[in-house]
Design a protein around this motif. Sequence first.
Motif, PDB file in Angstrom:
ATOM      1  N   TRP A  20      44.647 102.637  18.656  1.00  0.00           N
ATOM      2  CA  TRP A  20      44.257 101.221  18.627  1.00  0.00           C
ATOM      3  C   TRP A  20      43.764 100.793  20.013  1.00  0.00           C
ATOM      4  O   TRP A  20      42.677 100.214  20.160  1.00  0.00           O
ATOM      5  CB  TRP A  20      45.443 100.357  18.190  1.00  0.00           C
ATOM      6  CG  TRP A  20      45.140  98.892  18.210  1.00  0.00           C
ATOM      7  CD1 TRP A  20      45.157  98.077  19.309  1.00  0.00           C
ATOM      8  CD2 TRP A  20      44.751  98.075  17.125  1.00  0.00           C
ATOM      9  NE1 TRP A  20      44.807  96.789  18.962  1.00  0.00           N
ATOM     10  CE2 TRP A  20      44.551  96.757  17.620  1.00  0.00           C
ATOM     11  CE3 TRP A  20      44.555  98.315  15.761  1.00  0.00           C
ATOM     12  CZ2 TRP A  20      44.179  95.709  16.802  1.00  0.00           C
ATOM     13  CZ3 TRP A  20      44.175  97.251  14.955  1.00  0.00           C
ATOM     14  CH2 TRP A  20      43.989  95.973  15.481  1.00  0.00           C
ATOM     15  N   GLY A  21      44.575 101.108  21.039  1.00  0.00           N
ATOM     16  CA  GLY A  21      44.234 100.742  22.419  1.00  0.00           C
ATOM     17  C   GLY A  21      42.921 101.360  22.855  1.00  0.00           C
ATOM     18  O   GLY A  21      42.043 100.683  23.408  1.00  0.00           O
ATOM     19  N   LEU A  22      42.755 102.680  22.569  1.00  0.00           N
ATOM     20  CA  LEU A  22      41.518 103.377  22.947  1.00  0.00           C
ATOM     21  C   LEU A  22      40.330 102.835  22.162  1.00  0.00           C
ATOM     22  O   LEU A  22      39.259 102.615  22.729  1.00  0.00           O
ATOM     23  CB  LEU A  22      41.667 104.883  22.698  1.00  0.00           C
ATOM     24  CG  LEU A  22      42.537 105.648  23.688  1.00  0.00           C
ATOM     25  CD1 LEU A  22      42.745 107.073  23.217  1.00  0.00           C
ATOM     26  CD2 LEU A  22      41.919 105.648  25.081  1.00  0.00           C
ATOM     27  N   VAL A  24      39.898  99.817  20.750  1.00  0.00           N
ATOM     28  CA  VAL A  24      39.520  98.472  21.212  1.00  0.00           C
ATOM     29  C   VAL A  24      38.744  98.571  22.528  1.00  0.00           C
ATOM     30  O   VAL A  24      37.705  97.931  22.708  1.00  0.00           O
ATOM     31  CB  VAL A  24      40.784  97.582  21.370  1.00  0.00           C
ATOM     32  CG1 VAL A  24      40.459  96.304  22.127  1.00  0.00           C
ATOM     33  CG2 VAL A  24      41.366  97.251  20.006  1.00  0.00           C
ATOM     34  N   GLU A  25      39.236  99.424  23.436  1.00  0.00           N
ATOM     35  CA  GLU A  25      38.587  99.593  24.737  1.00  0.00           C
ATOM     36  C   GLU A  25      37.146 100.099  24.565  1.00  0.00           C
ATOM     37  O   GLU A  25      36.208  99.567  25.159  1.00  0.00           O
ATOM     38  CB  GLU A  25      39.421 100.570  25.586  1.00  0.00           C
ATOM     39  CG  GLU A  25      38.739 101.137  26.818  1.00  0.00           C
ATOM     40  CD  GLU A  25      38.284 100.084  27.812  1.00  0.00           C
ATOM     41  OE1 GLU A  25      38.795  98.953  27.757  1.00  0.00           O
ATOM     42  OE2 GLU A  25      37.398 100.397  28.627  1.00  0.00           O
TER      43      GLU A  25
ATOM     44  N   ILE B  66      52.198 101.008  24.837  1.00  0.00           N
ATOM     45  CA  ILE B  66      51.250 102.138  24.750  1.00  0.00           C
ATOM     46  C   ILE B  66      49.855 101.566  24.466  1.00  0.00           C
ATOM     47  O   ILE B  66      48.883 101.892  25.141  1.00  0.00           O
ATOM     48  CB  ILE B  66      51.648 103.130  23.618  1.00  0.00           C
ATOM     49  CG1 ILE B  66      52.972 103.814  23.930  1.00  0.00           C
ATOM     50  CG2 ILE B  66      50.551 104.178  23.414  1.00  0.00           C
ATOM     51  CD1 ILE B  66      53.458 104.741  22.826  1.00  0.00           C
ATOM     52  N   GLY B  67      49.784 100.696  23.449  1.00  0.00           N
ATOM     53  CA  GLY B  67      48.496 100.111  23.038  1.00  0.00           C
ATOM     54  C   GLY B  67      47.821  99.318  24.127  1.00  0.00           C
ATOM     55  O   GLY B  67      46.595  99.365  24.276  1.00  0.00           O
ATOM     56  N   THR B  68      48.627  98.571  24.919  1.00  0.00           N
ATOM     57  CA  THR B  68      48.008  97.721  25.949  1.00  0.00           C
ATOM     58  C   THR B  68      47.671  98.509  27.220  1.00  0.00           C
ATOM     59  O   THR B  68      46.693  98.203  27.893  1.00  0.00           O
ATOM     60  CB  THR B  68      48.920  96.532  26.324  1.00  0.00           C
ATOM     61  OG1 THR B  68      50.211  97.029  26.639  1.00  0.00           O
ATOM     62  CG2 THR B  68      49.041  95.534  25.213  1.00  0.00           C
ATOM     63  N   VAL B  70      47.072 101.959  27.551  1.00  0.00           N
ATOM     64  CA  VAL B  70      46.167 103.118  27.470  1.00  0.00           C
ATOM     65  C   VAL B  70      44.708 102.749  27.787  1.00  0.00           C
ATOM     66  O   VAL B  70      44.026 103.477  28.529  1.00  0.00           O
ATOM     67  CB  VAL B  70      46.302 103.863  26.110  1.00  0.00           C
ATOM     68  CG1 VAL B  70      45.794 103.044  24.945  1.00  0.00           C
ATOM     69  CG2 VAL B  70      45.567 105.187  26.142  1.00  0.00           C
ATOM     70  N   SER B  71      44.252 101.600  27.254  1.00  0.00           N
ATOM     71  CA  SER B  71      42.850 101.244  27.463  1.00  0.00           C
ATOM     72  C   SER B  71      42.572 100.946  28.938  1.00  0.00           C
ATOM     73  O   SER B  71      41.573 101.404  29.496  1.00  0.00           O
ATOM     74  CB  SER B  71      42.477 100.043  26.605  1.00  0.00           C
ATOM     75  OG  SER B  71      43.384  98.998  26.814  1.00  0.00           O
ATOM     76  N   VAL B  74      42.613 104.243  31.004  1.00  0.00           N
ATOM     77  CA  VAL B  74      41.371 105.012  30.848  1.00  0.00           C
ATOM     78  C   VAL B  74      40.284 104.418  31.753  1.00  0.00           C
ATOM     79  O   VAL B  74      39.547 105.130  32.444  1.00  0.00           O
ATOM     80  CB  VAL B  74      40.929 105.036  29.360  1.00  0.00           C
ATOM     81  CG1 VAL B  74      39.508 105.546  29.201  1.00  0.00           C
ATOM     82  CG2 VAL B  74      41.873 105.895  28.541  1.00  0.00           C
ATOM     83  N   MET B 244      52.116  96.053  15.283  1.00  0.00           N
ATOM     84  CA  MET B 244      50.702  95.880  14.947  1.00  0.00           C
ATOM     85  C   MET B 244      50.198  94.424  15.019  1.00  0.00           C
ATOM     86  O   MET B 244      49.134  94.183  15.590  1.00  0.00           O
ATOM     87  CB  MET B 244      50.361  96.518  13.583  1.00  0.00           C
ATOM     88  CG  MET B 244      50.398  98.045  13.593  1.00  0.00           C
ATOM     89  SD  MET B 244      49.727  98.820  15.078  1.00  0.00           S
ATOM     90  CE  MET B 244      47.984  98.521  14.860  1.00  0.00           C
ATOM     91  N   LEU B 247      49.787  93.703  18.667  1.00  0.00           N
ATOM     92  CA  LEU B 247      48.612  94.377  19.244  1.00  0.00           C
ATOM     93  C   LEU B 247      47.317  93.696  18.830  1.00  0.00           C
ATOM     94  O   LEU B 247      46.396  93.557  19.636  1.00  0.00           O
ATOM     95  CB  LEU B 247      48.585  95.843  18.812  1.00  0.00           C
ATOM     96  CG  LEU B 247      49.347  96.842  19.681  1.00  0.00           C
ATOM     97  CD1 LEU B 247      49.232  98.244  19.097  1.00  0.00           C
ATOM     98  CD2 LEU B 247      48.848  96.845  21.112  1.00  0.00           C
ATOM     99  N   SER B 251      44.897  92.124  21.659  1.00  0.00           N
ATOM    100  CA  SER B 251      43.542  92.670  21.886  1.00  0.00           C
ATOM    101  C   SER B 251      42.538  91.536  22.108  1.00  0.00           C
ATOM    102  O   SER B 251      41.630  91.655  22.934  1.00  0.00           O
ATOM    103  CB  SER B 251      43.080  93.507  20.689  1.00  0.00           C
ATOM    104  OG  SER B 251      43.986  94.526  20.450  1.00  0.00           O
ATOM    105  N   GLN B 255      40.928  89.756  26.296  1.00  0.00           N
ATOM    106  CA  GLN B 255      39.535  89.411  26.616  1.00  0.00           C
ATOM    107  C   GLN B 255      39.448  87.964  27.128  1.00  0.00           C
ATOM    108  O   GLN B 255      38.714  87.674  28.072  1.00  0.00           O
ATOM    109  CB  GLN B 255      38.629  89.590  25.385  1.00  0.00           C
ATOM    110  CG  GLN B 255      38.694  90.972  24.741  1.00  0.00           C
ATOM    111  CD  GLN B 255      38.362  92.102  25.697  1.00  0.00           C
ATOM    112  OE1 GLN B 255      37.478  91.974  26.538  1.00  0.00           O
ATOM    113  NE2 GLN B 255      39.085  93.208  25.600  1.00  0.00           N
TER     114      GLN B 255
END
Lengths: 45, 297
Positions: A20-22, A24-25, B66-68, B70-71, B74, B244, B247, B251, B255
């Motif tokens: 989900w995180g990847l 969305v990014e 994890i969800g917040t 990871v992006s 990266v 979920m 998240l 998301s 933004q």
Amino acid sequence: MEWLWNTIEVVLLVTIPLLWGLGVEYIFEWYRRKKASPDKILNND
Amino acid sequence: MTSFFEIPASIASSWHIITLIGLGLGVGVATGLFGVGGAFLITPLLNIIFNIPYTLATGSSMPFTIGTSVSAWVKHMRLGNVALKTMTILAGGAICGTLLGAKLHIFLKTYFGEFLFTLVMHGIFILVLVVTAAMVWQNQNMNGSGLTTSLLARLPGRPRITIRTAGLTNISLPGLCVLGLLIGVTKGLLGIGGGVLLMPAMLLIVGLTVHQSIGTGLGIVLFSSIAGTIIYGRSGQASLWIVMPLLLGSSIGVQVGVWASRKLHAAHIKKYFSILALLVAVIIIFDFLKKLLSLNP
């Protein structure tokens, strides 16, 4: 079979938020690049 | 049927799910605006708003993080803001610490019982939030360009390592491992560890720059959250039904927060962060007092 469900649950708990995180990014990154792409500027010209 | 397919009773109605999305949205705005993971807001608020037990709230905050993280991690990897060697050492310590912290969480819960344990956790969160708010408020004008010498360089003990990316030499490896372990213990016990604890630790103890602190810290949060998810998830104390909606909201909120952060002055952002932390501390104090008063007939 309890252990199998438990393992599946833990795998999903890690992978779903990770994907989900990847996801969305990458979607927002793709949108930002599309918005700022030189092709778009040329097309607009 | 396992717990995975069961919706926790505390969030059984559609209104609860909508409120969870709203909570995720608010936390997402804070993440985008202040660069914090949000677990320090999520864990106590899940307990106060939805009456979710602290163990399930802490366990569910792990996959959320994890969800917040990871992006953003990266993104920082792409920008070269991650000191990989430091991250690997600290993440190793943090993973072991998360295991210890989760064990401590279960021990305290068994020792105090569910009700007293909630009060103890409330107390710890109030302390953490007030101390963090005070630290950020005091350092409003600090530009945080990293230290010229690391505090870990002054520690005795061998072996010593060099962090080339940050230009730091003679860093104590045992000191770095212990720091990772301590960060992991707070992660395992409370579910927190990102912006609240890691950023100051990276800046003031390790001596990395602000960007390296954020990038490296995010990696540590990510790997310790994965470890935490496995530990709490194995005992059925983490629910995707909670994660979920959070998240989904966050998301969008991130933004909005990033957009808002471009409009605001850095010094004001730090001030708002302190106010937010204090506000959440006040909410927890009210709930703490409400629960205490309910003890007396």
